[in-house]
Design a protein around this motif. Structure first.
Motif, PDB file in Angstrom:
ATOM      1  N   ILE A 184      49.747  40.288  45.309  1.00 39.65           N
ATOM      2  CA  ILE A 184      50.051  41.946  44.896  1.00 39.65           C
ATOM      3  C   ILE A 184      51.367  41.778  43.728  1.00 39.65           C
ATOM      4  N   LYS A 185      51.891  40.668  43.403  1.00 41.51           N
ATOM      5  CA  LYS A 185      53.275  40.196  42.911  1.00 41.51           C
ATOM      6  C   LYS A 185      51.821  39.736  41.189  1.00 41.51           C
ATOM      7  N   ARG A 186      51.039  38.993  41.708  1.00 44.47           N
ATOM      8  CA  ARG A 186      50.270  38.405  40.687  1.00 44.47           C
ATOM      9  C   ARG A 186      49.352  39.471  39.279  1.00 44.47           C
ATOM     10  N   LEU A 187      48.873  40.238  40.389  1.00 46.92           N
ATOM     11  CA  LEU A 187      48.747  41.585  39.722  1.00 46.92           C
ATOM     12  C   LEU A 187      49.236  42.529  39.417  1.00 46.92           C
ATOM     13  N   VAL A 188      50.091  42.580  39.515  1.00 54.22           N
ATOM     14  CA  VAL A 188      51.069  43.364  38.936  1.00 54.22           C
ATOM     15  C   VAL A 188      51.800  42.832  37.779  1.00 54.22           C
ATOM     16  N   ASP A 189      52.405  41.525  38.056  1.00 53.67           N
ATOM     17  CA  ASP A 189      52.993  41.170  36.377  1.00 53.67           C
ATOM     18  C   ASP A 189      52.125  40.991  35.487  1.00 53.67           C
ATOM     19  N   GLY A 190      52.748  41.493  34.126  1.00 53.06           N
ATOM     20  CA  GLY A 190      52.701  41.855  32.949  1.00 53.06           C
ATOM     21  C   GLY A 190      51.735  42.605  32.148  1.00 53.06           C
ATOM     22  N   ARG A 191      51.559  43.603  33.842  1.00 57.77           N
ATOM     23  CA  ARG A 191      51.438  45.021  33.589  1.00 57.77           C
ATOM     24  C   ARG A 191      52.063  46.298  33.604  1.00 57.77           C
ATOM     25  N   ASN A 192      51.737  47.356  32.869  1.00 60.06           N
ATOM     26  CA  ASN A 192      52.191  48.634  32.717  1.00 60.06           C
ATOM     27  C   ASN A 192      52.420  49.371  33.626  1.00 60.06           C
ATOM     28  N   PHE A 193      52.517  48.846  34.921  1.00 58.16           N
ATOM     29  CA  PHE A 193      52.318  50.192  36.077  1.00 58.16           C
ATOM     30  C   PHE A 193      54.224  50.879  35.978  1.00 58.16           C
ATOM     31  N   GLN A 194      54.218  52.095  36.383  1.00 59.59           N
ATOM     32  CA  GLN A 194      55.227  52.546  36.515  1.00 59.59           C
ATOM     33  C   GLN A 194      55.628  52.961  37.463  1.00 59.59           C
TER      34      GLN A 194
END
Length: 374
Positions: free
Chosen positions: A81-91
């Motif tokens: 889940i960390k890899r999925l979120v990294d670099g993406r603009n999740f609020q």
């Protein structure tokens, strides 16, 4: 594909079994008409085109874990889940049930809204400590006031506005479009067209308390028309004992065990009344589905069920077969005008309280979004 400038919401689900695929749809629908795009992630469950379509999300990701793989510390899931979120603009993240809440908080620095669909999630001391550790970026939702109140009691130092209620809901038009007419529903279920039928849907499990349902129906039966039936849709470990109970009460020929019926909510119009006798049901989605079919509903006066049916349903004290029998008889006595009025009022209640539109309005008014925007 996503771009760095897109505003995104991460929806994190344990799996898509049972009602949880529709939960994903429900929460994705909160962001219709907003700048947010929704990425729905399933911790368990193999990739499925049908699930992808049913999730109603802009993006669907399957981590494809088995349940046994996410016991204990769940370190690999946290890394994923960390890899999925990294670099993406999740609020922020909306996480359903405790494991996804746990993984989202440890694997990301996002604010997390944890959605709880049942009782008991914060009874354990370890979970209370975990929630308190992350309280600065954690807010919680219960699917009913009953669930919310239990969480508040377990976390008494939390501000009330950080533990709120957001009801489950249905796509009313879609559910009604699926439901087949009374005659076709009865033909499919093998029920006589001319019988007066009390229906029930649920696992044959102590929590659903079909034993009280059978006892209450048996007591009401002498006051019901000849040929009246109790139809129980579902399977489970209590089937044998429930059949034995029906035999002991002398109503075996009046109780039909229908087994597991695929897409069971399509056939709710087969029932003249729907009865849910559960022991502290957190919410009771089947009540909404029965209401969408225009079927009068009876439920035990505990848990979230009373919040669903309001003043329109027949409430009886938990496990009180005598009181249940009286309610069943009362519903049988309704005339055509009362039945017409019920359908009109229940349609209004669904639209005002349990439609996607109504709950979307409630969601965006919740104070917990102050936390999300910090």
């Amino acid at each position: 594909m996503t771009t760095p400038t897109e505003l995104r919401v991460l929806q994190f689900c344990h799996g898509y079994d049972g009602p949880f695929l529709d939960c994903a749809r429900q929460y994705a629908s909160l962001f219709v008409g907003t700048p947010y795009k929704v990425t729905t992630v399933y911790l368990t469950g193999a990739p499925s085109v049908e699930v992808e379509r049913g999730s109603a999300s802009d993006e669907v990701v399957f981590l494809d874990y088995r349940s046994r793989d996410v016991r204990g510390l769940k370190l690999k899931a946290i890394r994923d889940i960390k890899r999925l979120v990294d670099g993406r603009n999740f609020q922020f993240c909306i996480a359903h049930r405790f494991k996804p809440i746990y993984v989202a908080l440890l694997g990301t620095d996002l604010p997390v809204i944890g959605v709880h669909h049942g009782f008991g999630d914060y009874q354990r001391l370890s979970r209370k400590l975990f929630a308190n550790c992350f309280r600065k970026r954690l807010a919680l939702l219960g699917v009913s006031n009953a669930v919310r109140n239990e969480i508040r009691a377990c976390l008494p130092s939390w501000p009330a506005e950080r533990i709120e209620t957001l009801y489950n809901r249905i796509d009313i038009a879609a559910v009604q479009a699926e439901q087949v007419c009374r005659d076709d529903a009865r033909a499919h279920l093998g029920l006589p067209q001319d019988a007066w039928v009390v229906g029930n849907v649920g696992r044959l499990h102590p929590d659903k308390d079909q034993a009280t349902l059978i006892r209450g129906f048996a007591q009401a039966l002498p006051q019901l028309p000849a040929g009246s039936l109790l139809a129980i849709m579902g399977s489970g470990r209590l089937e044998s004992s429930l059949k034995t109970l029906a035999a002991e009460l002398g109503v075996s020929t009046s109780v039909r065990f229908l087994g597991q019926v695929p897409q069971g909510r399509r056939y709710f119009k087969a029932f003249d009344v729907f009865a849910l006798t559960s022991d502290h049901e957190p919410f009771g989605m089947v009540l909404l589905e029965a209401m969408a079919a225009g079927v009068p509903v009876i439920c035990s006066d505990c848990g979230g069920g009373r919040e669903v049916v309001g003043e329109l349903g027949g409430l009886f004290p938990l496990a009180d077969a005598d009181a249940l029998a009286i309610v069943i008889q009362r519903f049988f006595a309704h005339d055509n005008e009362q039945r017409r009025l019920y359908k009109e009022l229940v349609s209004q209640r669904l639209e005002v309280c349990f439609s996607d539109r109504a709950v979307r309005e409630v969601y965006w008014q919740l104070d917990m979004h102050v936390v999300v925007r910090e």
